[in-house]
Write a protein that holds these residues in place. Structure first.
Motif, PDB file in Angstrom:
ATOM      1  N   SER A  16       3.392   4.123   9.450  1.00  0.00           N
ATOM      2  CA  SER A  16       2.693   3.391   8.946  1.00  0.00           C
ATOM      3  C   SER A  16       1.103   3.410   9.545  1.00  0.00           C
ATOM      4  N   ASP A  17       0.438   3.562   9.066  1.00  0.00           N
ATOM      5  CA  ASP A  17      -0.885   3.805   9.054  1.00  0.00           C
ATOM      6  C   ASP A  17      -1.351   2.526   9.114  1.00  0.00           C
ATOM      7  N   HIS A  18      -1.719   1.789   8.525  1.00  0.00           N
ATOM      8  CA  HIS A  18      -1.739   0.012   7.969  1.00  0.00           C
ATOM      9  C   HIS A  18      -0.952  -1.181   8.170  1.00  0.00           C
ATOM     10  N   THR A  19      -1.768  -2.182   8.326  1.00  0.00           N
ATOM     11  CA  THR A  19      -1.232  -3.300   8.628  1.00  0.00           C
ATOM     12  C   THR A  19      -1.765  -3.922   6.828  1.00  0.00           C
ATOM     13  N   LYS A  40       1.009  -1.188   0.204  1.00  0.00           N
ATOM     14  CA  LYS A  40       0.228  -0.067  -0.402  1.00  0.00           C
ATOM     15  C   LYS A  40       0.565   1.157  -0.296  1.00  0.00           C
TER      16      LYS A  40
END
Length: 375
Positions: free
Chosen positions: A120-123, A91
């Motif tokens: 990061s703001d996600h996995t 991403k």
């Protein structure tokens, strides 16, 4: 905007993964043997990173660097790269390319530069991305590892919680290849929490793929842990796969060292795994590491004794300990090997019983050009 991927042998599967992710976002990621176009992307590990510093620093276009080394040392890498991707890239890389194309100056989550770093703001949800598209690679079925071995970067890159790709998603990618080979920290942990086996889920995966692929499971790059090898597990592998080898990591013959590195299994587990492999007709290929920090003569002798036992009916893949950034043992000093041990390993290599590397990286990689300049 022309975006290319720098061809590096150790990162070819990463290229297959990110090629697919970029295609989904409308970017063509062509491979190149040198910096080219508007943007050149790199994936580096701690062994090959010194080889590319000067090239990246002097590249004519924008440079993006990711991979294990960049994720562990983002500010160091940002001294010679324009952008550093920290962690998973599926991403983050397309997001960063969007920002570059639009000339946005806003920080991108999961990216570091000389001036800023935004976590990061996600996995990554694995089912959100195919394993590969036109650029073929391995079938990545799981990420993450709960064991946290002190020398390993995997849980630091992908977390201590296992994530699994669904069988439907795996099968969709498997249609593109005749041979199914897998990427996973522990093949037998598919569908589980990484601590308690779910062989029913492993069987569901293998049964689904066996109708359309030759399956290679429990061999590189989908090794297993010795404490997960059992009669039912090996019966599954025999029933559905083409291979006659099982590749697992014992790492040391000394229980003291295994405890110190937080390996989570014992020497006895490795010996029992060897017996099980032989009883089911599999050739065991066993990863071992020498030169751990604090390794004493008696620890090394126990490792040598286990190696002698393995090579009676199997093979050893040997490594000399390298402190990797981002791990608990980063910065630790390897223990030098006595000359007689190095000589013994050389003899075993000549006889075909062991493969790998058992000398300090400085000696092992003398043939690799290195950039020793301060950057």
């Amino acid at each position: 905007m022309k975006v290319v991927w720098r061809d590096i042998r150790a990162a070819r599967n990463t290229y297959a993964v990110l090629y697919a992710a970029c295609r989904q976002s409308g970017y063509q990621l062509d491979i190149s043997g040198s910096p080219d176009g508007d943007v050149t992307c790199y994936s580096l590990n701690s062994i090959n990173e010194p080889q590319f510093r000067s090239e990246i620093r002097d590249a004519p276009g924008i440079t993006i660097v990711g991979g294990p080394h960049a994720s562990a040392c983002p500010m160091e890498v940002s001294r010679y790269a324009d952008y550093v991707i920290v962690g998973e890239g599926e991403k983050t890389l397309p997001r960063l390319l969007d920002a570059i194309r639009s000339q946005s100056t806003d920080p991108v989550p999961g990216v570091a530069t000389r001036e800023w770093y935004t976590p990061s703001d996600h996995t990554v949800l694995l089912d959100g991305y195919p394993c590969f598209l036109e650029v073929k690679g391995y079938l990545e079925i799981s990420r993450g590892c709960p064991h946290g071995c002190a020398y390993c970067q995997t849980p630091r890159l992908f977390g201590r919680r296992m994530r699994h790709r669904s069988i439907d998603s795996i099968a969709d990618s498997a249609k593109r290849v005749s041979d199914a080979r897998f990427v996973t920290p522990n093949a037998l942990a598919y569908g589980s929490d990484g601590r308690t086996p779910r062989l029913d889920r492993v069987e569901s995966l293998l049964k689904r793929l066996s109708a359309m692929n030759r399956i290679w499971f429990g061999t590189f790059p989908s090794e297993v842990r010795p404490d997960w090898i059992s009669d039912p597990a090996l019966e599954l592998v025999q029933r559905y796969t083409a291979g006659q080898k099982i590749h697992f990591g014992a790492q040391s013959g000394s229980d003291r060292i295994l405890t110190a590195i937080n390996r989570g299994h014992t020497r006895t587990d490795a010996e029992e795994a060897l017996d099980l492999c032989r009883s089911h007709g599999f050739l065991p290929i066993v990863d071992m590491i020498v030169g751990f920090p604090g390794e004493m003569a008696e620890d090394l002798e126990m490792t040598m004794d286990l190696i002698r036992s393995i090579i009676r009916h199997g093979k050893v893949h040997l490594h000399y300990f390298q402190p990797l950034p981002g791990t608990p043992l980063a910065g630790a000093d390897p223990t030098p090997l006595p000359p007689d041990i190095e000589k013994a390993f050389g003899s075993l290599a000549l006889s075909g019983k062991i493969t790998g590397y058992w000398m300090e990286p400085e000696r092992r990689f003398l043939s690799i050009p290195r950039d020793n300049e301060d950057i």
